[in-house]
Design a protein around this motif. Sequence first.
Motif, mmCIF file in Angstrom:
data_model
loop_
_atom_site.group_PDB
_atom_site.id
_atom_site.type_symbol
_atom_site.label_atom_id
_atom_site.label_comp_id
_atom_site.label_asym_id
_atom_site.label_seq_id
_atom_site.Cartn_x
_atom_site.Cartn_y
_atom_site.Cartn_z
ATOM 1 N N LYS A 1 84.660 -32.829 -27.528
ATOM 2 C CA LYS A 1 86.070 -32.464 -27.667
ATOM 3 C C LYS A 1 86.964 -33.611 -27.205
ATOM 4 N N ALA A 2 88.097 -33.764 -27.866
ATOM 5 C CA ALA A 2 89.030 -34.840 -27.514
ATOM 6 C C ALA A 2 89.899 -34.442 -26.326
ATOM 7 N N HIS A 3 90.199 -35.430 -25.518
ATOM 8 C CA HIS A 3 91.145 -35.239 -24.418
ATOM 9 C C HIS A 3 92.548 -35.606 -24.907
ATOM 10 N N PRO A 4 93.535 -34.708 -24.763
ATOM 11 C CA PRO A 4 94.899 -35.039 -25.194
ATOM 12 C C PRO A 4 95.636 -35.860 -24.142
ATOM 13 N N LEU B 1 101.678 -46.632 -24.892
ATOM 14 C CA LEU B 1 100.717 -45.714 -25.491
ATOM 15 C C LEU B 1 99.365 -46.391 -25.723
ATOM 16 N N ILE B 2 99.374 -47.649 -26.136
ATOM 17 C CA ILE B 2 98.112 -48.374 -26.307
ATOM 18 C C ILE B 2 97.372 -48.452 -24.973
ATOM 19 N N ALA B 3 98.081 -48.826 -23.909
ATOM 20 C CA ALA B 3 97.449 -48.964 -22.593
ATOM 21 C C ALA B 3 96.945 -47.614 -22.078
ATOM 22 N N ASP B 4 97.749 -46.562 -22.245
ATOM 23 C CA ASP B 4 97.323 -45.231 -21.795
ATOM 24 C C ASP B 4 96.074 -44.767 -22.542
ATOM 25 N N THR B 5 96.008 -45.072 -23.841
ATOM 26 C CA THR B 5 94.855 -44.675 -24.646
ATOM 27 C C THR B 5 93.602 -45.395 -24.168
ATOM 28 N N ILE B 6 93.712 -46.681 -23.881
ATOM 29 C CA ILE B 6 92.568 -47.449 -23.393
ATOM 30 C C ILE B 6 92.088 -46.911 -22.046
ATOM 31 N N ASP B 7 93.023 -46.649 -21.148
ATOM 32 C CA ASP B 7 92.649 -46.121 -19.834
ATOM 33 C C ASP B 7 91.954 -44.763 -19.967
ATOM 34 N N ALA B 8 92.487 -43.903 -20.840
ATOM 35 C CA ALA B 8 91.959 -42.543 -20.954
ATOM 36 C C ALA B 8 90.575 -42.505 -21.591
ATOM 37 N N VAL B 9 90.329 -43.358 -22.597
ATOM 38 C CA VAL B 9 89.035 -43.278 -23.294
ATOM 39 C C VAL B 9 87.895 -43.707 -22.371
ATOM 40 N N LYS B 10 88.160 -44.569 -21.425
ATOM 41 C CA LYS B 10 87.116 -44.982 -20.487
ATOM 42 C C LYS B 10 86.644 -43.810 -19.631
ATOM 43 N N LYS B 11 87.513 -42.835 -19.462
ATOM 44 C CA LYS B 11 87.188 -41.668 -18.641
ATOM 45 C C LYS B 11 86.692 -40.490 -19.466
ATOM 46 N N TYR B 12 87.307 -40.290 -20.669
ATOM 47 C CA TYR B 12 87.068 -39.051 -21.418
ATOM 48 C C TYR B 12 86.247 -39.234 -22.696
ATOM 49 N N ARG B 13 85.991 -40.462 -23.134
ATOM 50 C CA ARG B 13 85.147 -40.782 -24.299
ATOM 51 C C ARG B 13 85.812 -40.512 -25.650
ATOM 52 N N SER B 14 86.663 -39.511 -25.744
ATOM 53 C CA SER B 14 87.357 -39.194 -26.996
ATOM 54 C C SER B 14 88.771 -38.759 -26.646
ATOM 55 N N VAL B 15 89.779 -39.524 -27.108
ATOM 56 C CA VAL B 15 91.156 -39.223 -26.724
ATOM 57 C C VAL B 15 92.094 -39.287 -27.927
ATOM 58 N N VAL B 16 93.158 -38.489 -27.855
ATOM 59 C CA VAL B 16 94.150 -38.447 -28.931
ATOM 60 C C VAL B 16 95.542 -38.235 -28.329
ATOM 61 N N PRO B 17 96.546 -39.045 -28.726
ATOM 62 C CA PRO B 17 97.921 -38.778 -28.297
ATOM 63 C C PRO B 17 98.470 -37.552 -29.036
ATOM 64 N N VAL B 18 99.212 -36.728 -28.326
ATOM 65 C CA VAL B 18 99.784 -35.523 -28.927
ATOM 66 C C VAL B 18 101.240 -35.391 -28.532
ATOM 67 N N ILE B 19 102.015 -34.732 -29.402
ATOM 68 C CA ILE B 19 103.408 -34.408 -29.077
ATOM 69 C C ILE B 19 103.654 -32.929 -29.378
ATOM 70 N N PRO B 20 104.510 -32.269 -28.575
ATOM 71 C CA PRO B 20 104.783 -30.851 -28.808
ATOM 72 C C PRO B 20 105.451 -30.632 -30.155
ATOM 73 N N VAL C 1 85.785 -36.105 -36.410
ATOM 74 C CA VAL C 1 84.451 -36.695 -36.557
ATOM 75 C C VAL C 1 83.635 -36.438 -35.296
ATOM 76 N N MET C 2 84.246 -36.678 -34.136
ATOM 77 C CA MET C 2 83.544 -36.481 -32.871
ATOM 78 C C MET C 2 83.233 -35.008 -32.621
ATOM 79 N N GLU C 3 84.180 -34.136 -32.965
ATOM 80 C CA GLU C 3 83.963 -32.704 -32.752
ATOM 81 C C GLU C 3 82.823 -32.176 -33.620
ATOM 82 N N LYS C 4 82.877 -32.512 -34.904
ATOM 83 C CA LYS C 4 81.918 -31.955 -35.853
ATOM 84 C C LYS C 4 80.586 -32.704 -35.857
#
Length: 236
Positions: free
Chosen positions: A200-203, A113-132, A192-195
């Motif tokens: 918008k955050a990328h899930p 999850l740490i690695a996925d978060t790092i990879d994703a933020v480089k592309k999307y600028r704002s990221v958050v892990p989510v679960i159903p 914080v980023m939204e307001k």
Amino acid sequence: MKGISAVILAAGKGSRMGTDQPKQFIEVGGKPLIAYCLIAFEKSPVDQIVLVSSRQYMDLCSQIVEKYHISKCRSITVGGACRAASVLNGINASEGDIVLIHDGARPLISQRLIADTIDAVKKYRSVVPVIPVKDTIRMLAPDGELLPALDRSRLFGMQTPQAFFRDDILNAYASLESKGYDLAEITDDVMVMEKGAGIKAHPLAGDEYNRKITTPSDMDWLSLHIGRKHRDEDER
């Protein structure tokens, strides 16, 4: 790029746990909860760890960092009056161009999850892990009447680490402060980023084990799973 910082929050009081000591310092499996987070980020690709603590527990945090050889933790800073204020203090103490913000009460954070978060933020600028969300969710009307069930297929629980470019989130905080926004109303970092910045955050896919430990029943769950989870991580 200056690198990647992880801000780990350990300044909460943990009142719902019903103990004298904050939950992040309660020992499970021979280690305090916060130590599991620190060890996970020490093993990860992040370059710096900033630990945010209440003033009362600064010395204890220093002892934990030393005991578990957390060499990447070069800063322990005092928290603020609310979660968002504590995050801001941590970001101000960070050095990386990218910042991951993680709850110290989520000890089973995985390297995946740490690695996925790092990879994703480089592309999307704002990221958050989510679960159903598994349970059926309903809202209550002001009179206490149950409203119709919400569409569970569109409901997700937010996790940490949430990640951003450091300049982006600092600018978002500055925007909120210029508008007189009450930081106590901020419940997580993507808000914080939204307001503050309109971003918008990328899930991304979270982890069922990355559970926030809040109540005594959560602690019972953790006691059952912590050894197996870390054995699985070591075998990968």
